[in-house]
Scaffold this motif. Structure first.
Motif: not given
Length: 312
Positions: A101-126
């Motif tokens: 977790l980064a703040g309240d955002l869940p952060v995901y690995e692009t695939y298991p064991g990777s060093c690439d991360y995916l941060v949700p971009l909540n455009l739906s809240l705009l």
């Protein structure tokens, strides 16, 4: 590099162009999200404030893809610079475990064991956004270039998450951290100049800088993909055939039925101070790339010529 005061309603402001094609309400929503993603400057997601405890940014560019920013970072105590890639993408994450977790955002690995991360971009809240009811949702992908230091990538993802979570998103325009005229364009705008021949528009397969549609040619429907992207000039011109059509210079691969039209001057990296520097012997230029999957090269050429005139 820092946040500008931007009206959050800007990202979904204005009617969504459909270029004379019939689309359903769900497709219009998808197109609105693709446009909103194009309006985000990925190079602006790393502010000085967010990077204060990580390192100092030296230069930025979008030399690999228009929805991506490649950044060089000087880390205190390290002789060599680190290189990172920040990309605004659409991705499926259903059922994937949360890496942290980064703040309240869940952060995901692009695939298991990777060093690439995916941060949700909540455009739906705009303001003005409708729910995007499809598996692919907007994310910011954070990764390192030629580097497997997961600890550094983790810190970088957390820094970007603080900006993304606030939804104080940087705007891509003429005064963006890294401005690019082609990056402000819609690849599906090409439909406006080939509208009479369009048989279908695959909105769900399209991406911010990639448009999929079918062109009628005789009894066939030719699948066409139009992409706006940076291209290595020497690699493209060495392997393709040069031709000129209606005043437009194309580089054509007759085997795969792919055509490249360069539509701008060589791209440069931008220093944090505001100056631009060249890329040495490697020449990267903004380009329109048209593919059909290996058939009907005449259609590819026609679409490439129309697109080149539109985006030049």
């Amino acid at each position: 590099m820092g946040p500008r005061d931007v009206d959050p309603a800007y990202f979904f402001a204005g009617d969504v162009p459909t270029y004379g094609q019939r689309v359903n309400p769900s497709d219009v929503t998808t197109l609105a999200y693709l446009r909103a993603a194009r309006r985000v400057d990925p190079c602006g997601l790393l502010s000085r404030e967010a990077m204060a405890k990580i390192g100092e940014i030296g230069s930025v560019g979008t030399l690999f893809a228009l929805d991506e920013c490649d950044v060089d970072i000087k880390v205190p105590g390290e002789a060599s610079r680190r290189y990172a890639s920040i990309e605004v993408i659409f991705n499926r994450m259903a059922g994937q475990p949360v890496a942290f977790l980064a703040g309240d955002l869940p952060v995901y690995e692009t695939y298991p064991g990777s060093c690439d991360y995916l941060v949700p971009l909540n455009l739906s809240l705009l303001p003005g956004a409708q729910p995007l009811r499809q598996p692919e949702q907007p994310f910011v992908r954070v990764g390192l270039i030629a580097d497997e230091n997961c600890d550094f990538a983790d810190r970088l993802a957390r820094a970007i998450a603080s900006v993304v979570e606030s939804l104080r998103l940087p705007v891509r325009d003429a005064v963006a951290v890294y401005p690019s005229a082609l990056a402000e364009q819609d690849p599906c705008q090409v439909l406006s100049v080939v509208a009479s021949e369009v048989e279908r528009w695959d909105v769900t397969r399209s991406r911010p800088y990639e448009c999929h549609f079918g062109i009628s040619r005789g009894k066939d429907v030719v699948p066409i993909q139009v992409s706006l992207e940076p291209r290595n000039y020497d690699m493209a011109t060495e392997t393709g055939e040069h031709s000129e059509h209606d005043g437009v210079e194309l580089v054509v691969d007759p085997v795969y039925c792919s055509a490249v039209a360069f539509v701008g001057a060589p791209m440069q990296r931008k220093l944090v101070g505001g100056d631009f520097i060249g890329t040495g012997e490697v020449v990267i230029r903004p380009a329109v790339v048209v593919d059909s999957g290996g058939e009907h090269c005449d259609v590819v050429t026609d679409v490439a010529v129309a697109a080149a005139k539109l985006y030049t």
